[in-house]
Design an enzyme around this catalytic site. Structure first.
Site, mmCIF file in Angstrom:
data_model
loop_
_atom_site.group_PDB
_atom_site.id
_atom_site.type_symbol
_atom_site.label_atom_id
_atom_site.label_comp_id
_atom_site.label_asym_id
_atom_site.label_seq_id
_atom_site.Cartn_x
_atom_site.Cartn_y
_atom_site.Cartn_z
ATOM 1 N N ASP A 139 0.835 -1.203 0.000
ATOM 2 C CA ASP A 139 0.000 0.000 0.000
ATOM 3 C C ASP A 139 0.868 1.251 0.000
ATOM 4 O O ASP A 139 1.939 1.254 -0.607
ATOM 5 C CB ASP A 139 -0.961 -0.055 1.204
ATOM 6 C CG ASP A 139 -2.285 0.611 0.916
ATOM 7 O OD1 ASP A 139 -2.305 1.843 0.809
ATOM 8 O OD2 ASP A 139 -3.309 -0.096 0.797
ATOM 9 N N HIS A 204 -3.740 5.927 3.676
ATOM 10 C CA HIS A 204 -4.435 4.730 3.200
ATOM 11 C C HIS A 204 -3.781 3.436 3.708
ATOM 12 O O HIS A 204 -4.446 2.534 4.216
ATOM 13 C CB HIS A 204 -4.433 4.788 1.671
ATOM 14 C CG HIS A 204 -5.280 3.790 0.971
ATOM 15 N ND1 HIS A 204 -4.802 2.545 0.614
ATOM 16 C CD2 HIS A 204 -6.559 3.831 0.541
ATOM 17 C CE1 HIS A 204 -5.770 1.876 -0.008
ATOM 18 N NE2 HIS A 204 -6.838 2.643 -0.059
ATOM 19 N N SER A 535 -11.041 -0.908 -0.649
ATOM 20 C CA SER A 535 -9.743 -0.911 0.025
ATOM 21 C C SER A 535 -9.906 -1.213 1.508
ATOM 22 O O SER A 535 -8.986 -1.708 2.144
ATOM 23 C CB SER A 535 -9.096 0.471 -0.077
ATOM 24 O OG SER A 535 -8.555 0.669 -1.337
#
Ligand SMILES: *[C@@H]1O[C@H](CO)[C@@H](O)[C@H](O)[C@H]1NC(C)=O
Ligand SMILES: *[C@@H]1O[C@H](CO)[C@@H](O)[C@H](O)[C@H]1NC(C)=O
Length: 749
Positions: A139, A204, A535
């Protein structure tokens, strides 16, 4: 990845995603481009892989070879990244040992009440070996100082770990929770705004890692929203970080490098909340980075959990669809946010957004179409969308609340000095929403039209945008509109997505190197944030897969996947008109997944047989597997219906009735001695026969085979659902069945 069909940008709720959506092939000198040359299984022999790769390049580019070679894959599979012209690329594609050559493109990044919502409480039983499980997260990196990753109290690093902690400055250190971290940014300079280390500038990656494996942190909230205990699915598991997403995107070359390393480093599960957008063309398995990486992971006993994508609800928009990985859809939890707006005429409206701002003050209200920046050449037809930099007249906008006709991330109105915004978009969805850098509420089209009428009729229009109210969603769980839908664009008769998990309004850890929205000027730096996306559903499944593995360490990736799918909670097609193409087997049930009773197992040879049947050549499959004894002989060529998959799908190209025969083998992991009966449920128009319909097991590990014959007669629907449940009175092993006519596009497309 230019977007033709992408949903309004607010549906892609992750910071930076908009930037990542744009652009495709990484720019390079002249007519050279960066290509990935995929060469199958790990290199054998004594010569170093980079030497071999350079030699191959020398044949084609001569003295430019070492300059052209950007990266060599060699730890878990074979291949390289090189700068080539199209002509050179074609020459390399014809060389011996090359499976495929494809351009290095960019992918996009596809948010803890959710665990309680799944009845997976803090008190669930835990395996002693949970702390030996290593989760590889590919990520944007990680914020190592977050409370969710505190290494205190963790035992020594598991001895099987062969990875390392990479940092180019002193700004990053691992600990006994984050046991490894690497970053990949092949063939281009690291953007100045990023950290040249595994540290997360975006948020994220930190969010995803803490959802899968964050430790238990009490009193977490986003500025009091979602207040409670934040925790991952396996709080004792270890995290290995592979940073592949940057402010300039997530490239194929970097993602493949993460796979090459993570597999060799010894991770147990890979979590990949990244993928191609639904508007990109679907790729064959060995030209598709995530499919290639996941294949080699599977070969090494590692399950890859993938996000389905945020390109829904468009039919066939799913992009991570290989049969050897898990494709995870996103569904709601019972949390939602409403943001009320009071106009000067005392009318109240309720929109959606995550508005943490507490400004109970009335500001003048203007319509963006009335305040264009005419000096810069903009008119109202453009300024009304609030989506173009500099299109609004700062003098007429600052200190005011602005009504906009297109829902972006709020950057443009915020920069123009507005103090609030009401946004809308025609046909937009309200089943999820986002944070904005200023007080904001997203309205349905009709409510927005009333606000417009009020602005046009009042002499001094004003509005107050209230702080959001956290409410409960009684319909949860249902698959959210942005979640990418099946069917599988490459192999229609392998059902995708595989299952659904919470992906809306998820609270998890966040990077301190950014703000709530990631938009410059947003002053809210927070340790926990609430975001939505597939996600966010993907790491929930990663966490559960790790939980299942901690109780069943010897299970193959397919067995774990089968356990997750066959124990999933059936979802309601009344709330999900796309049915199995929205939710696959249904909603994940973490506790049940540990004891599925029976599993549909599969290994490399099963996938090879399937791939032979799909037209892949013996030669390619020998290279991919590294096994020269493999042939696509008649005996080793299987139909798609015979891959031992835990779900059943059949497609008709017309409305004519169609019959398909599925062979399956199921392995006992429940009670040593047990008798299972087949229970079939089918929509009108579906005939399902199971032979034999009783299976008896006398020991653990014993396998039994059966044949399912399905005839679909399409009447009004082009999607018909059913299920097969093997039931011994203790375990219920459920597989979804879907029949689909692709003759006309599905109604919701
Ligand atoms: C906000 O949206 C604009 C496009 O309208 C985009 O350029 C920008 O990167 C986005 N910012 C973030 C932090 O998502
Ligand atoms: C702004 O929104 C409109 C309407 O959806 C769209 O046509 C236009 O392309 C958008 N402009 C930008 C710069 O995103």
């Amino acid at each position: 990845m230019a977007s033709q069909t992408s949903p309004p940008s607010w549906l892609i709720l992750i910071s930076l995603t908009c930037a990542l959506l744009i652009s495709c092939i990484i720019a390079s000198d002249g007519d050279q481009k960066v290509y990935i040359v995929y060469m199958g299984d790990r290199p054998k022999g004594h010569l170093s892989a980079s030497f071999l790769h350079t030699r191959m390049l020398q044949e084609v580019v001569g003295s430019r070879a070492s300059e052209s070679l950007l990266y060599s894959y060699k730890r878990s599979f074979n291949g390289f990244v090189a700068k080539l012209t199209k002509e050179e690329m074609e020459k390399i594609a014809g060389m011996e040992g090359v499976v495929s050559v494809f351009p290095n493109e960019k992918m996009e990044l596809h948010t803890t009440k959710s665990w309680d919502f799944m009845a997976f409480t803090q008190q669930v039983p835990r395996s002693q070996v949970e702390s030996d499980i290593i989760i590889g997260v590919f990520d944007t990196g990680i914020w190592p100082e977050s409370d969710s990753f505190d290494g205190t109290g963790f035992g020594p690093i598991p001895s099987k770990w062969r990875g390392s902690c990479q940092f180019s400055s002193t700004d990053f250190t691992c600990n006994n929770k984050i046991i490894g971290a690497k970053y990949f940014h092949i063939g281009r300079p690291i953007p100045a705004e990023d950290y040249a280390s595994p540290r997360d500038r975006n948020g994220h990656g930190t969010h995803v890692a803490s959802t899968a494996a964050g430790r238990v942190v009490n009193d977490a909230s986003l500025l009091e929203f979602g207040k409670g205990t934040a925790r991952g699915g396996v709080p004792s598991a270890r995290i290995a970080v592979y940073k592949v997403c940057w402010s300039d995107g997530c490239s194929d070359a970097d993602i493949l490098a993460a796979f090459d390393n993570a597999i060799a480093d010894g991770v147990d599960i890979i979590s990949l909340s990244v993928g191609r957008g639904g508007e990109s063309l679907p790729l064959n398995y060995f030209e598709d980075t995530t499919a290639i990486g996941a294949f080699h992971a599977m070969k090494n006993g590692i399950l890859t959990s993938n996000s389905a994508g945020n390109s829904g609800p468009i039919y066939g928009s799913i992009r991570n669809y290989s049969p050897w990985s898990l494709s995870v859809a996103a569904s709601t939890i019972d949390r939602k946010f409403e943001t009320r707006v009071q106009l000067g005429n005392n009318m109240f409206y309720t929109g959606v957004s995550i508005n943490t701002f507490n400004v109970d003050y009335s500001y003048p209200l203007v319509y963006a179409g009335d305040v264009p920046n005419t000096q810069a050449g903009f008119n109202g037809d453009l300024s009304k969308y609030c989506n173009t930099t500099n299109s609004l007249n700062i003098l007429l906008v600052s200190g005011k609340t602005v009504l906009c006709e297109q829902d972006g991330n709020g950057t443009v109105v915020f920069r123009a000095g507005a103090v609030g915004t009401i946004t809308t978009s025609n046909g937009g969805f309200t089943d999820s929403s986002r944070s904005y850098p200023l007080p904001a509420s997203y309205f349905g089209w009709n409510d927005a039209a009333q606000v417009y009428n009020y602005i046009k009729s009042a002499s001094n229009p004003t509005a107050i945008i209230r702080r959001s109210i956290e409410t409960t969603d009684q319909l949860a769980p249902y698959v959210v509109s942005f979640s990418s839908r099946g069917p599988n664009p490459i192999t229609r008769d392998i059902l995708k997505p595989d299952l659904s998990a919470p992906g809306v309004y998820i609270l998890a850890a966040w990077s301190q190197g950014t703000s709530v929205t990631g938009i410059q000027g947003d002053p809210r730096v927070v340790p926990y944030n609430i975001i939505s996306g597939t996600s966010m559903s993907c790491p929930h499944v990663t966490g559960v897969a790790a939980y299942v593995k901690s109780f069943n360490p010897g299970w193959s990736p397919a067995a774990i996947k089968s356990a997750l799918m066959t124990t999933a909670l059936p979802m309601n097609s009344a709330n999900n008109p796309d049915a199995e193409f929205a939710y696959g087997a249904g909603h994940i049930d973490p506790l049940k997944a540990v004891t599925p009773g029976l599993v549909y197992d599969a290994g490399q040879l099963d996938y090879v047989k399937f791939l032979c049947g799909q037209g892949y050549s013996t030669q390619a499959l020998q290279i991919v597997t590294g096994d020269s004894s493999i042939t696509c002989s008649a005996a080793n060529t299987g139909t798609v219906w015979d891959l031992n998959y835990p779900s059943f799908a059949l497609t008709s190209q017309s409305y004519q009735p169609i019959t398909r025969v599925f062979h399956r083998t199921i392995t006992n992991v429940g009670s040593p001695v047990s008798t299972y009966r087949a229970i079939v449920v089918a929509a009108t128009g579906l005939q399902i026969q199971v032979v034999p319909n009783v299976l008896t097991f006398n020991s653990l590990g014993q396998s039994q085979s059966f044949v399912v014959t399905i005839t679909a007669t399409f009447i009004n629907n082009n999607v018909m659902s059913g299920s097969l449940v093997w039931d011994d009175g203790v375990y219920k092993v459920r597989s979804p069945i879907v029949a689909h006519s692709s003759y006309v596009a599905h109604s919701s497309s």
